[in-house]
Write a protein that holds these residues in place. Sequence first.
Motif, PDB file in Angstrom:
ATOM      1  N   ASP A  62       0.847  -1.192   0.000  1.00 51.08           N
ATOM      2  CA  ASP A  62       0.000   0.000   0.000  1.00 51.08           C
ATOM      3  C   ASP A  62       0.888   1.249   0.000  1.00 51.08           C
ATOM      4  O   ASP A  62       2.003   1.248   0.519  1.00 51.08           O
ATOM      5  CB  ASP A  62      -0.876   0.033   1.256  1.00 51.08           C
ATOM      6  CG  ASP A  62      -1.875  -1.111   1.316  1.00 51.08           C
ATOM      7  OD1 ASP A  62      -1.951  -1.890   0.345  1.00 51.08           O
ATOM      8  OD2 ASP A  62      -2.564  -1.232   2.349  1.00 51.08           O
ATOM      9  N   ASN A  63       0.373   2.317  -0.599  1.00 46.44           N
ATOM     10  CA  ASN A  63       1.014   3.636  -0.516  1.00 46.44           C
ATOM     11  C   ASN A  63       2.442   3.628  -1.070  1.00 46.44           C
ATOM     12  O   ASN A  63       3.358   4.191  -0.453  1.00 46.44           O
ATOM     13  CB  ASN A  63       1.019   4.125   0.944  1.00 46.44           C
ATOM     14  CG  ASN A  63      -0.358   4.070   1.575  1.00 46.44           C
ATOM     15  OD1 ASN A  63      -1.357   4.409   0.949  1.00 46.44           O
ATOM     16  ND2 ASN A  63      -0.423   3.607   2.815  1.00 46.44           N
ATOM     17  N   SER A  64       2.646   3.030  -2.235  1.00 50.93           N
ATOM     18  CA  SER A  64       3.995   2.885  -2.792  1.00 50.93           C
ATOM     19  C   SER A  64       4.377   3.967  -3.803  1.00 50.93           C
ATOM     20  O   SER A  64       5.563   4.238  -3.984  1.00 50.93           O
ATOM     21  CB  SER A  64       4.135   1.521  -3.487  1.00 50.93           C
ATOM     22  OG  SER A  64       4.033   0.460  -2.573  1.00 50.93           O
ATOM     23  N   PHE A  65       3.396   4.590  -4.468  1.00 52.47           N
ATOM     24  CA  PHE A  65       3.710   5.451  -5.613  1.00 52.47           C
ATOM     25  C   PHE A  65       3.054   6.822  -5.486  1.00 52.47           C
ATOM     26  O   PHE A  65       1.989   6.975  -4.892  1.00 52.47           O
ATOM     27  CB  PHE A  65       3.236   4.792  -6.915  1.00 52.47           C
ATOM     28  CG  PHE A  65       3.851   3.443  -7.169  1.00 52.47           C
ATOM     29  CD1 PHE A  65       5.127   3.338  -7.695  1.00 52.47           C
ATOM     30  CD2 PHE A  65       3.155   2.282  -6.860  1.00 52.47           C
ATOM     31  CE1 PHE A  65       5.700   2.098  -7.930  1.00 52.47           C
ATOM     32  CE2 PHE A  65       3.717   1.038  -7.091  1.00 52.47           C
ATOM     33  CZ  PHE A  65       4.992   0.947  -7.619  1.00 52.47           C
ATOM     34  N   ARG A  88       0.085   6.644  -2.878  1.00 54.11           N
ATOM     35  CA  ARG A  88       0.179   7.339  -1.588  1.00 54.11           C
ATOM     36  C   ARG A  88      -1.004   8.309  -1.447  1.00 54.11           C
ATOM     37  O   ARG A  88      -1.566   8.750  -2.454  1.00 54.11           O
ATOM     38  CB  ARG A  88       1.501   8.103  -1.506  1.00 54.11           C
ATOM     39  CG  ARG A  88       2.719   7.174  -1.544  1.00 54.11           C
ATOM     40  CD  ARG A  88       4.020   7.901  -1.293  1.00 54.11           C
ATOM     41  NE  ARG A  88       5.124   6.954  -1.265  1.00 54.11           N
ATOM     42  CZ  ARG A  88       6.080   6.871  -2.203  1.00 54.11           C
ATOM     43  NH1 ARG A  88       6.069   7.696  -3.237  1.00 54.11           N
ATOM     44  NH2 ARG A  88       7.042   5.957  -2.100  1.00 54.11           N
ATOM     45  N   PRO A  89      -1.386   8.668  -0.242  1.00 50.57           N
ATOM     46  CA  PRO A  89      -2.441   9.666  -0.066  1.00 50.57           C
ATOM     47  C   PRO A  89      -2.094  10.944  -0.846  1.00 50.57           C
ATOM     48  O   PRO A  89      -0.975  11.453  -0.763  1.00 50.57           O
ATOM     49  CB  PRO A  89      -2.444   9.912   1.444  1.00 50.57           C
ATOM     50  CG  PRO A  89      -1.953   8.612   2.021  1.00 50.57           C
ATOM     51  CD  PRO A  89      -0.914   8.111   1.051  1.00 50.57           C
ATOM     52  N   GLY A  90      -3.036  11.418  -1.628  1.00 50.70           N
ATOM     53  CA  GLY A  90      -2.797  12.567  -2.491  1.00 50.70           C
ATOM     54  C   GLY A  90      -2.243  12.188  -3.839  1.00 50.70           C
ATOM     55  O   GLY A  90      -2.154  13.041  -4.736  1.00 50.70           O
ATOM     56  N   GLY A  91      -1.872  10.921  -4.016  1.00 51.76           N
ATOM     57  CA  GLY A  91      -1.361  10.468  -5.302  1.00 51.76           C
ATOM     58  C   GLY A  91      -2.453  10.441  -6.358  1.00 51.76           C
ATOM     59  O   GLY A  91      -3.645  10.331  -6.044  1.00 51.76           O
ATOM     60  N   ILE A 123      -8.610  11.055 -18.041  1.00 52.59           N
ATOM     61  CA  ILE A 123      -9.280  11.322 -16.765  1.00 52.59           C
ATOM     62  C   ILE A 123      -8.257  11.213 -15.640  1.00 52.59           C
ATOM     63  O   ILE A 123      -7.311  10.410 -15.707  1.00 52.59           O
ATOM     64  CB  ILE A 123     -10.450  10.351 -16.528  1.00 52.59           C
ATOM     65  CG1 ILE A 123     -11.264  10.792 -15.296  1.00 52.59           C
ATOM     66  CG2 ILE A 123      -9.989   8.901 -16.399  1.00 52.59           C
ATOM     67  CD1 ILE A 123     -12.616  10.119 -15.174  1.00 52.59           C
ATOM     68  N   VAL A 124      -8.422  12.034 -14.642  1.00 56.61           N
ATOM     69  CA  VAL A 124      -7.544  12.021 -13.471  1.00 56.61           C
ATOM     70  C   VAL A 124      -8.384  11.882 -12.208  1.00 56.61           C
ATOM     71  O   VAL A 124      -9.511  12.407 -12.130  1.00 56.61           O
ATOM     72  CB  VAL A 124      -6.691  13.317 -13.398  1.00 56.61           C
ATOM     73  CG1 VAL A 124      -7.554  14.554 -13.290  1.00 56.61           C
ATOM     74  CG2 VAL A 124      -5.690  13.233 -12.244  1.00 56.61           C
ATOM     75  N   GLY A 125      -7.850  11.128 -11.266  1.00 58.32           N
ATOM     76  CA  GLY A 125      -8.486  11.007  -9.961  1.00 58.32           C
ATOM     77  C   GLY A 125      -7.417  11.010  -8.880  1.00 58.32           C
ATOM     78  O   GLY A 125      -6.275  10.599  -9.116  1.00 58.32           O
ATOM     79  N   GLU A 126      -7.771  11.469  -7.708  1.00 56.16           N
ATOM     80  CA  GLU A 126      -6.814  11.598  -6.605  1.00 56.16           C
ATOM     81  C   GLU A 126      -7.220  10.686  -5.451  1.00 56.16           C
ATOM     82  O   GLU A 126      -8.407  10.534  -5.151  1.00 56.16           O
ATOM     83  CB  GLU A 126      -6.776  13.050  -6.128  1.00 56.16           C
ATOM     84  CG  GLU A 126      -5.782  13.335  -5.021  1.00 56.16           C
ATOM     85  CD  GLU A 126      -5.774  14.804  -4.624  1.00 56.16           C
ATOM     86  OE1 GLU A 126      -5.495  15.092  -3.446  1.00 56.16           O
ATOM     87  OE2 GLU A 126      -6.064  15.647  -5.496  1.00 56.16           O
ATOM     88  N   LYS A 127      -6.226  10.076  -4.832  1.00 52.74           N
ATOM     89  CA  LYS A 127      -6.491   9.233  -3.656  1.00 52.74           C
ATOM     90  C   LYS A 127      -6.690  10.117  -2.425  1.00 52.74           C
ATOM     91  O   LYS A 127      -5.872  11.005  -2.193  1.00 52.74           O
ATOM     92  CB  LYS A 127      -5.328   8.265  -3.424  1.00 52.74           C
ATOM     93  CG  LYS A 127      -5.505   7.366  -2.203  1.00 52.74           C
ATOM     94  CD  LYS A 127      -4.429   6.331  -2.117  1.00 52.74           C
ATOM     95  CE  LYS A 127      -4.567   5.481  -0.860  1.00 52.74           C
ATOM     96  NZ  LYS A 127      -3.562   4.399  -0.776  1.00 52.74           N
TER      97      LYS A 127
END
Length: 271
Positions: A111-114, A141-144, A267-271
Amino acid sequence: MNTSRIYDASTGNITLDAELERLRYQANMCVEKESGKLTSLGLRDGMSVLEVASGPGFVTEWLSRLVPNGSITCLEIDPVLVKYAGDNLKNKLPCGCEFVEGSVMKMDFPDNSFDFAYSRLLFEHLEEPVAAAAEIRRVLRPGGKLVITDGDFAINLLTDPFVPEGQAMRDKMMKVKGSQGGNAMIGRRLWKILKGAGFRNLGIDAFVVHSGEKDLRYFYPQFNPDRVAPFIKPGIVSQEEFNNLRNAVDNFLNSEDPYFMRILLTIVGEK
């Protein structure tokens, strides 16, 4: 969760070499626009990037120039393409790069690698696109951010003069892809896919590449009739349909000022 693959480079064209040529031109037909789009959506030098379905590495080549002080992890399910990319790009890229054989449906990354993930012309081949997007979200990662560039067969290959035989063949190929579990009209579903996978701050746009700004040779491999030749033997395409398509494409190429346009959705999406 299904980790099988619908697309196979070795059988997706009349020969593997022909498919590699098509993929090379496809990867480089709009580098300037695509690079600009990725940087405008937040890709920055120094980031850790996941390239999903990296294929033979043709996109990786120009993507690496955007993050020369970062790193790219290339995930590809086809072992033939993983080997090709590794052999062709070893020690040639400005950034660190790792080639990993694996499926987007179940990735062997924590989790949260990139920081950033890019998927190009993959989702039309997936049986479970929401699950795939959710798996990519897990390793960000959060915000990725995840950026997907994909097409929709209803709009992404336009010609002048119009080639009705080409449209008829695209309609048939849409049905074939659907019967295999893919979706040739995935472009119109991208928003719902990322929303369903839990991404936020979604944004969708399109960019156009055409033969008025790029030589027609960049586009011909995309509509070369030989691409449907493998469907003759299993009876999906008749010899008559193939011959009609070949004649129609020849007439198009010999017409006055033949023009080809491709529309790609991003398309773009944010974590």
